[in-house]
Design an enzyme around this catalytic site. Structure first.
Site, mmCIF file in Angstrom:
data_model
loop_
_atom_site.group_PDB
_atom_site.id
_atom_site.type_symbol
_atom_site.label_atom_id
_atom_site.label_comp_id
_atom_site.label_asym_id
_atom_site.label_seq_id
_atom_site.Cartn_x
_atom_site.Cartn_y
_atom_site.Cartn_z
ATOM 1 N N HIS A 35 4.407 4.678 -3.192
ATOM 2 C CA HIS A 35 4.671 6.048 -2.724
ATOM 3 C C HIS A 35 6.103 6.254 -2.244
ATOM 4 C CE1 HIS A 35 0.469 6.498 -3.155
ATOM 5 N NE2 HIS A 35 0.094 6.068 -1.968
ATOM 6 N N ASP A 77 0.819 -1.218 0.000
ATOM 7 C CA ASP A 77 0.000 0.000 0.000
ATOM 8 C C ASP A 77 0.855 1.272 0.000
ATOM 9 O OD1 ASP A 77 -2.664 1.072 0.071
ATOM 10 O OD2 ASP A 77 -2.239 1.768 2.117
#
Lengths: 497, 335
Positions: A259, A254
């Site tokens: 990211h 995630d």
């Protein structure tokens, strides 16, 4: 970056109104979902408010939920009012914007939906079309196939078709490759925009400005002066009703794979020759490929998994789940600039506060002149704060007033908000405009996605074979003790203030 | 005069102001100091009212959010004794817990003594940051620059403020003699000064709507043979003159006409036509224009033209403004 869509327009005035995007329609798959409500429509409305969209810019939303155009408009109106940040809601503007909102209900596995979309687009009369996949990842393949079969990617001369794909892009290295292989017969790579909203954040973009716009930092930006780098993305909240989804993903997929590895690449990449999409993405990709891939034996030493107490009691979560809500990992970059400099990356839920920052810890001064008075001597830190309180701080030592030579760390702060005052566009505003303008600088490319999956794959593989003694940290703490121990082995520690 | 207003004392007062805000920090959420330029605002009292100065202060309060500055407000009032005081403009950004504050200094002065204030301002500018002078009073431009190159006594007083600014902002919109006002701006520009005119800034929405007709080659500009601009009133205000000059400088082969119509001053419509081309932008109401091109017609909202919106646009351009400069130059000998 300004892309001169109006380069041949004799009436252009780039200082005042250059960045209005070309007239186009945006087709959103998953239009009744959370992302559309919370992010996409508020961003589009704000772009209309900023007059960046053409007055005839159209949105065609689709999902399984049966709605009429009118009901869809009303729902979106409520969402925009609720989730619009830092901006007023202008009823007149909304009326003008909403006239071009349309909705088509349908099953994404049904070929008739795609024929209906093509028909509706012809009715709307926009030559340029941006498709946005905001659905469950399991629908990506069927939607791509459906669009391909309906001839959606074929644009008239001088027009374009592009597709934005939300994360997660695959569940692992192999599935990401398989998805790429499914997309490319339908959309060429230059039409594919894989979104990682972190890259659209002003402060992440500012890392490039900070590094490559100034002459004084880049000479220090290497193994000779940098001792180690800490990258933290902490959340104070838990899974907030997304337990079922999160249980399948986990913190590594995630946050780290996309990211934080992208942020790390932005911090560590070489300077591009020019600020153009492929030049910047080439450098990011090179950096991601330079990250040392851990061997199976290295994973227990360089990666820590955690799960907060209470996660297994969240709705939709298996009481025996082995999913991690916390990850800390040590990465090394195998190039001349960063050889043997550890990059510590961590992300977790239910930590003491919400913050994303990058800390560059510089090496100590080569000779301790003030060692007798130096009980409080601390290293120089450069802190790049991504959120909240976006800004940059440099910590250095200063003489404390008074007799004697007592040193104390002080901080020189740059605060983004107070220095510029003006509102920063949200990441989605930036990224949507870029996609409509054909600027892919802040989007991830196939090779970047695959390189980052390659980095996390050994950790995923190792953890899938392991049974953790979860839960191993309490909400409101900075994660499992093993995370601190991982750094302590190198004589380092997390910055938890 | 300088005995009553001492720049050193003003700077001390500013330091004390920040110390005071810092002490309040302990009870409130804290204060962040922000400054991106020195913004000097020259306003003048008309008759017995301070309306212009009050409006300028209100505008400043809004502008500070986007362009935090050391504001220096010069309020000229006939018969006023020279006086100065410091103030802070603070606001709480949406969703934050810390106030942002910018500092300001307000001078009250007799218009005849503006020259004396200029010398006081030199040490009060923030070092290393740009200086912008906003002359929001017509005396600085419209009423006084009656003939090109010959500033009257009143504008000459304002001129003492000009040399310290990196950018000068005027508003010729209400000038009684627009030709003379534009000539005055051209004269300043010829001396190498960055000048701006809010009458030009008001045209941004119109120009943007026109420009978008030509985006992506949808209308070939070389097919435009004529442009008809209609404005309200008998004689064109500076905005109409600017738009006409912009058209002429952009489409040198086209015939550009400017015609008046009944009603309030301001732009009414722009019609562009030529071989196979007939398009127009016309005022729908105060806040939007109707855009018509080929078979399409749509409404386009105009950006607000409040003082703060116009100033915000100008403050975001601190370097050269090539399009405005070209248009201003092209007015030479035509106004």
């Amino acid at each position: 970056m300004l892309i001169a869509v109006t380069a041949e327009n004799p009436f252009a005035d780039p200082l005042r109104y250059e960045r209005r995007v070309p007239d186009c329609a945006m087709v959103i798959f998953g239009a009744s979902g959370d992302l559309t409500k919370r992010k996409l429509l508020p961003a589009l409305y704000r772009l209309a408010y900023e007059r960046r969209l053409q007055p005839t810019f159209a949105v065609l939303g689709t999902s399984r939920t049966p709605l009429t155009d009118e009901v869809f408009r009303e729902k979106m109106r409520e969402s925009v009012k609720q989730f619009l940040e830092d901006s007023p809601f202008d009823e007149d503007l909304w009326q003008s914007f909403a006239r071009h909102l349309h909705y088509l209900p349908g099953d994404m596995g049904d070929s008739r939906l795609y024929a209906a979309i093509q028909g509706k687009l012809a009715e709307i009369g926009q030559a340029n079309v941006l498709y946005y996949l905001s659905t469950q990842p399991s629908y990506y393949g069927p939607v791509i196939d459906g669009l391909g079969a309906a001839g959606a990617p074929q644009a008239p001369p001088e027009a374009w078709r592009r597709i934005i794909i939300e994360k997660p892009f695959g569940r692992d290295f192999e599935s990401a490759r398989a998805l790429n292989a499914r997309i490319h017969p339908v959309f060429p790579e230059e039409s594919v925009y894989r979104i990682d909203h972190y890259l659209g954040k002003e402060t992440v973009q500012n890392i490039l400005a900070f590094r490559f716009g100034n002459g004084i930092f880049e000479p220090l930006w290497n193994r000779r002066y940098v001792n180690h780098v800490l990258i933290t993305a902490s959340e104070s909240i838990g899974v907030e009703g997304r337990g079922a989804y999160y249980q399948e993903a986990g913190a590594l997929r995630d946050m780290i794979q996309n990211h934080l590895l992208q942020v790390m690449a932005t911090v560590a990449m070489e300077p591009p020759a020019v600020f153009e999409p492929d030049a910047v993405r080439d450098e990011r990709a090179k950096l991601l490929r330079s990250i040392k891939v851990m061997s199976s034996e290295e994973v227990p030493v360089n990666a820590v998994a955690g799960q907060y107490r209470g996660f297994r009691e969240e709705p939709g979560v298996n009481p025996e789940t082995q999913t991690e809500t916390y990850v800390a990992a040590t990465f090394f970059i195998e190039n001349w600039r960063w050889a043997r400099v550890p990059f510590y990356v961590r992300s977790g839920k239910k930590l003491p506060r919400r913050a994303t920052d990058i800390v560059i810890r510089f090496r100590d001064a080569p000779h301790a002149v003030f060692s007798d008075a130096g009980r409080e001597i601390r290293p120089n830190l450069l802190i790049l704060r991504i959120q909240p309180e976006e800004g940059i701080s440099l910590r250095f030592l200063s003489k404390q007033p008074g007799s004697g030579m007592r040193l104390r760390p002080v901080s020189m702060d740059f605060n983004y908000g107070s220095s510029f005052g003006e509102r920063s566009p949200s990441a989605y505003e930036t990224l949507l405009v870029d996609a409509m303008m054909g600027d892919a600088t802040l989007y991830t490319r196939q090779d970047m996605v695959e390189a980052s999956w390659r980095v996390v794959q050994p950790i995923l593989d190792h953890w899938s074979r392991q049974k953790f003694d979860f839960p191993n940290y309490d909400p409101g703490t900075w994660g499992p003790a093993a995370s601190e121990e991982m750094l302590a082995r190198q004589g380092h520690r997390w910055r938890n203030s | 005069m300088t005995a009553t207003v001492d720049p050193e004392k003003i700077l001390r007062d500013l330091r004390e102001l920040w110390s005071q805000l810092g002490r309040e920090k302990e009870t409130a959420g804290g204060v962040l100091r922000a400054c991106s330029m020195t913004l000097i605002v020259a306003s003048q009292c008309e008759g017995d009212t301070d309306a212009e100065a009050d409006a300028a202060r209100r505008t400043l309060g809004i502008l500070m959010h986007d362009h935090p500055s050391r504001a220096i407000v010069i309020h000229a009032r006939a018969g006023a004794e020279l006086d100065a005081r410091v103030f802070a403009e603070c606001w709480m950004p949406f969703g934050r817990h810390q106030q942002i504050c910018a500092e300001g200094i307000q001078f009250t002065v007799d218009p005849a003594s503006l020259g004396a204030v200029a010398s006081l301002l030199v040490p009060l500018r923030v070092p290393d940051l740009p200086v912008v002078l906003w002359c929001c009073n017509a005396a600085a431009l419209g009423q006084c620059a009656s003939t090109e190159g010959q500033a009257t006594r009143s504008s000459a007083a304002y001129e003492s403020l000009f040399p310290m600014a990196d950018k000068l902002i005027f508003d010729s919109g209400a000038a009684a003699d627009p030709d003379a006002a534009l000539g005055f701006l051209r004269q300043l520009k010829s001396k190498g000064v960055h000048v701006a005119d809010l009458a030009w800034t008001r045209l941004t929405g119109w120009r943007e709507a026109i420009a978008h007709l030509f985006e992506n080659g949808s209308i070939p500009a070389d097919r435009i043979a004529a442009v008809d601009i209609t404005h309200g009133g008998d004689s064109p205000a500076s905005g109409a003159l600017y738009l006409s000059a912009w058209m002429k400088s952009t489409l040198p082969a086209a015939r550009v006409s400017l015609q008046g119509s009944a009603g309030e001053p301001g732009l009414r419509s722009v019609v562009l036509w030529g071989q196979g081309v007939d398009c127009s932008v016309s005022l729908a109401d105060g806040s939007s224009v109707n855009v018509r091109a080929s078979n399409r017609s749509y409404l386009s909202l105009l950006p607000p033209v409040t003082s703060d919106a116009l100033m915000r646009e100008e403050l975001s351009i601190l370097g050269p403004d090539p399009v405005f400069d070209r248009v201003l130059d092209s007015l030479r000998g035509k106004t």
